[in-house]
Design an enzyme around this catalytic site. Structure first.
Site, short mmCIF file in Angstrom:
data_model
loop_
_atom_site.label_atom_id
_atom_site.label_comp_id
_atom_site.label_asym_id
_atom_site.label_seq_id
_atom_site.Cartn_x
_atom_site.Cartn_y
_atom_site.Cartn_z
NE ARG A 71 -3.74 -0.83 2.26
CZ ARG A 71 -5.00 -0.88 1.85
NH1 ARG A 71 -5.63 0.23 1.55
NH2 ARG A 71 -5.62 -2.02 1.76
CB THR A 82 -2.18 7.31 -2.94
OG1 THR A 82 -1.55 6.02 -3.08
CG2 THR A 82 -1.28 8.37 -3.55
CG ASP A 124 -1.21 -10.41 8.81
OD1 ASP A 124 -0.70 -11.22 8.00
OD2 ASP A 124 -1.11 -9.18 8.68
CG ASP A 154 2.18 -11.12 10.38
OD1 ASP A 154 3.18 -11.02 9.64
OD2 ASP A 154 1.63 -10.14 10.90
C1 PRP Z 1 -3.29 -9.65 3.21
C2 PRP Z 1 -3.89 -10.73 2.34
C3 PRP Z 1 -4.39 -9.95 1.15
C4 PRP Z 1 -4.82 -8.65 1.78
C5 PRP Z 1 -6.31 -8.65 1.89
O1 PRP Z 1 -2.04 -9.31 2.76
O2 PRP Z 1 -2.99 -11.75 2.03
O3 PRP Z 1 -3.38 -9.75 0.16
O4 PRP Z 1 -4.24 -8.59 3.08
O5 PRP Z 1 -6.77 -7.43 2.32
P1 PRP Z 1 -7.65 -6.49 1.40
O6 PRP Z 1 -8.71 -7.35 0.77
O7 PRP Z 1 -8.23 -5.49 2.38
O8 PRP Z 1 -6.76 -5.84 0.39
P2 PRP Z 1 -1.12 -8.26 3.52
O9 PRP Z 1 -1.30 -6.90 2.90
O10 PRP Z 1 -1.33 -8.36 4.99
O11 PRP Z 1 0.33 -8.73 3.12
P3 PRP Z 1 1.12 -10.08 3.50
O12 PRP Z 1 0.55 -11.17 2.63
O13 PRP Z 1 2.52 -9.75 3.14
O14 PRP Z 1 0.94 -10.36 4.95
N1 URA Z 2 -5.52 -9.49 5.67
C1 URA Z 2 -5.38 -10.55 6.49
O1 URA Z 2 -4.35 -11.24 6.47
N2 URA Z 2 -6.39 -10.84 7.35
C2 URA Z 2 -7.54 -10.12 7.39
O2 URA Z 2 -8.44 -10.45 8.20
C3 URA Z 2 -7.66 -9.01 6.54
C4 URA Z 2 -6.65 -8.72 5.67
#
Ligand code: PRP
Ligand code: URA
Length: 211
Positions: free
Chosen positions: A106, A110, A202, A205
């Site tokens: 992200r 923005t 998460d 994680d």
């Molecule tokens: C998590 C997940 C998705 C996203 C979903 O990734 O694996 O990619 O969040 O959330 P959204 O629908 O609100 O976009 P994260 O950004 O935590 O990254 P990671 O896989 O590196 O932990």
């Molecule tokens: N990304 C995650 O990994 N878990 C959630 O619940 C939402 C976004």
């Protein structure tokens, strides 16, 4: 909330059991990863139900018979990081699939998803793309990943997740109405931080032990 037409919740007792393992906060990364793999295998079987096959004669040790071969060029595209956990389950069902990768983060100013890594085979316009990400929360990440794939020419995209929120399904239905979504659970809602409830926390994680 309107009925989600593009979301197919795959129902199976084994999925319910494995989702419970994922949701349980006491589950360690080793058990978490193995449950993700098993769920991904079931999703891959379900998604490939509609794949076309071709028939060719083969020989058993006893006689000739009809053999069946999958007639699809499949590219798996996990979204980094957490999507990586789904790859081995999908490959066990679709061992000839190619694997591309998309990395998203992200933008702090923005808040829009930025692509920091992209690598897929070049002819994805002719391939069946299976986008893999365990979590469909707000839908921001998967909507962006689908847009990036479309920009490279992808035309046939299916999205596989483990857990989805209604908000994310609705966003994808609005932005990418032709994309079918398969998941193991459509959960209740998002909390104020964009986490899915009841969810599993998460996913990245918990998969990689970086809590
Ligand atoms: C998590 C997940 C998705 C996203 C979903 O990734 O694996 O990619 O969040 O959330 P959204 O629908 O609100 O976009 P994260 O950004 O935590 O990254 P990671 O896989 O590196 O932990
Ligand atoms: N990304 C995650 O990994 N878990 C959630 O619940 C939402 C976004």
């Amino acid at each position: 909330m309107k009925q989600n037409e593009n979301f197919l919740e795959v129902k199976h007792p084994v999925l319910k059991r494995d989702l419970t393992i994922l949701r349980d906060l006491k589950t360690n990364p080793e058990l978490f990863r193995s449950a993700v793999t098993r769920i991904s295998t079931v999703l891959a079987v379900e998604i490939s139900r509609s794949f076309s096959i071709i028939e060719k004669e083969i020989e058993t040790p006893l006689e000739k018979t009809t053999g069946y071969f999958l007639n699809e060029d499949v590219v798996l595209v996990p979204v980094l990081r957490a999507g990586l956990g789904m790859v081995s389950g999908f490959l066990s069902v679709l061992p000839r699939a190619k694997v591309g990768h998309i990395g998203l983060q992200r933008d702090e100013n923005t808040l829009q998803p930025l692509e920091y890594y992209y690598k897929t085979p070049s002819n994805i316009d002719k391939s069946k793309i299976l986008l893999l990400d365990p979590m469909l929360a707000t839908g921001g990440s998967s909507a962006a990943a689908i847009s990036f794939l479309k920009k490279r020419g992808a035309k046939d995209i299916t999205f596989a997740c483990l857990v989805a929120a209604p908000e994310g399904v609705e966003l994808l239905e609005t932005k990418h109405p032709e994309v079918k979504i398969y998941g193991a659970s459509l959960d209740r809602e998002l909390n104020e931080n964009g986490y899915i409830l009841p969810g599993l926390g998460d996913a990245g994680d918990r998969t990689f032990g970086t809590l």
